[in-house]
Design a protein around this motif. Sequence first.
Motif, PDB file in Angstrom:
ATOM      1  N   ALA A 114      -9.608  -4.965  21.780  1.00 52.32           N
ATOM      2  CA  ALA A 114      -9.681  -3.791  21.177  1.00 52.32           C
ATOM      3  C   ALA A 114      -9.974  -4.212  19.596  1.00 52.32           C
ATOM      4  O   ALA A 114     -10.921  -3.530  19.085  1.00 52.32           O
ATOM      5  N   ALA A 115      -9.369  -5.249  18.855  1.00 49.54           N
ATOM      6  CA  ALA A 115      -9.636  -5.473  17.845  1.00 49.54           C
ATOM      7  C   ALA A 115     -10.906  -6.131  17.398  1.00 49.54           C
ATOM      8  O   ALA A 115     -11.649  -5.929  16.379  1.00 49.54           O
ATOM      9  N   ARG A 123     -13.437  -3.182  17.450  1.00 52.96           N
ATOM     10  CA  ARG A 123     -13.406  -2.737  16.182  1.00 52.96           C
ATOM     11  C   ARG A 123     -13.937  -3.377  15.105  1.00 52.96           C
ATOM     12  O   ARG A 123     -14.764  -2.850  14.230  1.00 52.96           O
ATOM     13  N   ASP A 124     -14.235  -4.658  15.272  1.00 51.92           N
ATOM     14  CA  ASP A 124     -14.776  -5.807  14.248  1.00 51.92           C
ATOM     15  C   ASP A 124     -16.329  -5.985  14.661  1.00 51.92           C
ATOM     16  O   ASP A 124     -16.933  -6.775  14.156  1.00 51.92           O
ATOM     17  N   ASN A 125     -16.562  -5.070  15.777  1.00 49.70           N
ATOM     18  CA  ASN A 125     -18.094  -5.416  16.153  1.00 49.70           C
ATOM     19  C   ASN A 125     -18.196  -7.077  16.639  1.00 49.70           C
ATOM     20  O   ASN A 125     -19.212  -7.596  16.565  1.00 49.70           O
ATOM     21  N   VAL A 128     -12.814   1.524  24.679  1.00 52.76           N
ATOM     22  CA  VAL A 128     -12.219   1.647  23.106  1.00 52.76           C
ATOM     23  C   VAL A 128     -13.105   2.616  22.280  1.00 52.76           C
ATOM     24  O   VAL A 128     -14.598   2.231  22.474  1.00 52.76           O
ATOM     25  N   LEU A 165     -14.928   3.937  19.108  1.00 58.42           N
ATOM     26  CA  LEU A 165     -15.552   3.289  17.798  1.00 58.42           C
ATOM     27  C   LEU A 165     -15.926   4.456  17.135  1.00 58.42           C
ATOM     28  O   LEU A 165     -16.252   5.651  17.688  1.00 58.42           O
ATOM     29  N   GLU A 166     -16.259   4.276  15.992  1.00 58.99           N
ATOM     30  CA  GLU A 166     -16.757   5.344  15.042  1.00 58.99           C
ATOM     31  C   GLU A 166     -18.145   5.917  15.401  1.00 58.99           C
ATOM     32  O   GLU A 166     -18.628   6.937  15.580  1.00 58.99           O
TER      33      GLU A 166
END
Length: 471
Positions: A371-372, A375-377, A341, A343-344
């Motif tokens: 994946a969610a 993205r939310d760490n 996944v 991420l930034e």
Amino acid sequence: MAELVVLPKLGLTMTEGTVSNWRKAKGDRVEQGDILFDVETDKISNEIEAKTSGVLREILVEEGTVEVFHPLAVIAEASEDISSLLPAGASLKPAAEEGASSAAGASVQAAAGEDDEAAADAPAAPGGRIKASPLARRTARTLGVELSSVRGTGPLGRITDGDVRRYAESARQGSPKVRISPAAAKEAAALGVNPADIRRDGRIMKEDVRSFAAAEGQAAESAAQAPASATGGGISRPAAGPAGTGEQTVSRVPMSAMRKVIAKRMRESVDISPSVTYNMRLDTTALANLRRQLQASRKITYTDLLVAITAKALLEFPLLNCSIEGNELVFHKAVHIGVAVGLEGGLVVPVVRDAHLKGLGEISEEVRLLAAAARDNALTPAEMTGGTFTITNLGMYGMESFSPIINQPEVAILGVNAIVDTPVAVNGEVVVKPLMNLSLTADHRAVDGAVAAGFMQRIKAYAENPALLLL
């Protein structure tokens, strides 16, 4: 009430972690829930929160690799007596006198002087037990390093993961062996000094490292201030920059904790695995039809489909689902597929466990939730460990081929590329078909070309004829 901050155990398999990037300084006020520091494991970087409020009275380990539950700091009110919480030999110092601490922590430095290091620096007696952390032992098996040849820089001469990796890197580059005390080795690592560059008769000590680093720093500063002259012409020119300005054109930004973990793991993988990438095109017409049929009840992605297909194929090609430990192939009976996944700040790989036992709908839901969480760490270490194979998808970016890097200690990774409408010849006529390129990178120590090709053919067969998955 005073609290001793220790390295938390972030997963069932975690035995060590690397402490870095303290967010609070000694003497700072800390509130419950504040981020104290970062911990890097072999899979993830975690932000550790304070469990109590108070003043950060002591930092016992500025940075470095320590075992779980190792004392790291003390939080207490300014008037509280914390002497009972400090490790034996540690002394209380005002914050202004602290200075820079060694990677092993103030308690270790206070308890062990240079004279004590001689015993720690000596190898284990014949038949004696070598002091090494569990992670260091695993790394030694992976890199083929004999622990008896490694000098430990941990507490009481214990061999750490970093010691093993530095020894392996030195051996790989053919660097000369040097005699160096544990404290000096830690100082060299902290200052970025290669001990082999230090010319000294006998064993290198901490002061030798500091003197060398200071001399190097002065030399670099002098070189930076001196004008650069053109070869043979004696013409002074400014440092490289925009025309006529003489300004520097670079900026330096420290790597984030996540990026440092990624950089370290990718370098290790390239050093460890002699890898080969195999590319194969497949027709996605049948997969597209299947997705359309399922859209009414659930949104299914091509990644979901390929996880299910790959799990089935891995059961038939166990060499692709194994790992290497030393001179042994470790075959895994279960299929745990990591799904990369982006991420930034980097890349994480949560794991779909027991993918071979799950239906397409269950796989799809789990991939979505993981994946969610990424993205939310919010991923836990348990959700990012134990993978036996990895899938990474760059198709959404239009990539048609790439060479993914193996996620250690696995032996293979599958890269998914873009679907491209491509003219092909069918029965003497040119037709346009949606073709996808798959890129498999495999460790040639375990997977030969014929095995890799057979595995890719099986994935192609399942993808072009999904009904075969029901057999």
